[in-house]
Motif scaffolding. Structure first.
Motif, short mmCIF file in Angstrom:
data_model
loop_
_atom_site.label_atom_id
_atom_site.label_comp_id
_atom_site.label_asym_id
_atom_site.label_seq_id
_atom_site.Cartn_x
_atom_site.Cartn_y
_atom_site.Cartn_z
N LEU A 27 0.84 -1.19 0.00
CA LEU A 27 0.00 0.00 0.00
C LEU A 27 0.88 1.24 0.00
CD1 LEU A 27 -2.66 -1.00 2.67
CD2 LEU A 27 -2.96 -0.93 0.21
N LEU A 62 -5.10 -4.41 -13.08
CA LEU A 62 -5.21 -4.71 -11.66
C LEU A 62 -4.24 -5.80 -11.24
CD1 LEU A 62 -9.10 -4.83 -11.31
CD2 LEU A 62 -7.58 -2.89 -10.91
N ASN A 63 -3.77 -5.70 -9.99
CA ASN A 63 -2.93 -6.78 -9.47
C ASN A 63 -3.85 -7.89 -8.97
OD1 ASN A 63 -3.69 -6.30 -6.72
ND2 ASN A 63 -2.16 -4.67 -6.59
N ALA A 104 -4.51 -9.16 -6.00
CA ALA A 104 -5.35 -8.85 -4.83
C ALA A 104 -6.55 -8.00 -5.24
CB ALA A 104 -4.53 -8.14 -3.76
N GLU A 105 -6.33 -7.03 -6.13
CA GLU A 105 -7.42 -6.17 -6.59
C GLU A 105 -8.41 -6.95 -7.44
OE1 GLU A 105 -4.95 -1.94 -6.75
OE2 GLU A 105 -5.00 -3.23 -8.51
N VAL A 116 -10.66 -8.97 -5.12
CA VAL A 116 -11.67 -8.13 -4.47
C VAL A 116 -12.74 -7.73 -5.47
CG1 VAL A 116 -12.05 -5.86 -3.41
CG2 VAL A 116 -10.15 -7.29 -2.64
N THR A 162 -8.42 -2.31 4.34
CA THR A 162 -7.62 -2.80 3.22
C THR A 162 -8.51 -3.06 2.02
OG1 THR A 162 -6.02 -3.80 4.73
CG2 THR A 162 -6.07 -4.64 2.47
N SER A 205 -9.67 0.19 0.59
CA SER A 205 -8.57 0.82 -0.14
C SER A 205 -8.41 0.19 -1.52
CB SER A 205 -7.27 0.66 0.66
OG SER A 205 -6.20 1.24 -0.03
N ARG A 206 -8.54 -1.12 -1.60
CA ARG A 206 -8.44 -1.79 -2.90
C ARG A 206 -9.59 -1.39 -3.81
NH1 ARG A 206 -6.58 -7.58 -0.57
NH2 ARG A 206 -4.44 -6.97 -0.16
N ARG A 246 -8.76 1.99 -5.16
CA ARG A 246 -7.78 1.93 -6.24
C ARG A 246 -8.39 1.40 -7.53
NH1 ARG A 246 -3.56 -1.49 -3.83
NH2 ARG A 246 -4.19 -0.93 -1.75
N ILE A 247 -9.26 0.40 -7.41
CA ILE A 247 -9.94 -0.14 -8.59
C ILE A 247 -10.76 0.95 -9.26
CG2 ILE A 247 -11.75 -1.74 -9.35
CD1 ILE A 247 -10.73 -3.63 -7.07
#
Length: 159
Positions: free
Chosen positions: A72, A102-103, A105-106, A109, A133, A136-137, A140-141
């Motif tokens: 992060l 997107l990575n 983890a994203e 989610v 968390t 936050s993801r 970012r998405i």
């Protein structure tokens, strides 16, 4: 046992994690073998199978030393309320482009939120991670999607 719809849902989850249909097929097969090798006659549980798939994916990444998690950023604002990506009405081709950016983890989610319809709290519980968390993801998405679609007003409203 597993019916066709459940198998398809697991495959879609694998595709979101791996971004490759061949790798997704391998991941699904390894996960199903893992589940069947437990030797117990257990009834199918979608959350349990998703957990097996996720753990198998992490094991595969570790085995290949390719863990795709990003730290992060410090000072990054956290999404305080849940803003729906559906309201942005992103076109299908834009979704493909966003997913590529997107990575892992994203993507996970996004899948749980958009496909399975989980809330941020439910995703946090499912992934055993703090709700902040997950928010936050999602934030970012949303920003990545907004940046790629040229929607700057929506991105600025969340700040």
């Amino acid at each position: 046992m597993i019916d066709r719809d459940q198998l398809q849902a697991l495959f879609r989850y694998c595709v979101m994690l791996t971004r490759d249909t061949e790798k997704a097929e391998d991941l699904l097969q390894a996960s199903l073998e893992n589940w069947l090798s437990r030797g117990k006659s257990q009834s199918y549980s979608h959350p349990y199978m998703r957990r097996i798939v996720r753990n198998q994916f992490i094991d595969n990444c570790r085995r290949h030393q390719r863990v795709a998690f990003e730290p992060l950023e410090e000072g990054m604002p956290i999404l305080l309320d849940e803003i729906s990506l559906e309201e942005m009405q992103i076109q299908q081709d834009l979704i493909s482009l966003v997913v590529e950016e997107l990575n892992t983890a994203e993507r996970e989610v996004l899948y749980l939120w958009a496909v399975d319809g989980y809330s941020a709290s439910e995703i946090a519980h499912e992934l055993e991670q703090p709700r902040g968390t997950i928010l936050s993801r999602l934030h970012r998405i949303k920003h990545k999607a907004a940046a790629m679609s040229g929607i700057t007003d929506v991105a600025n409203k969340a700040l």
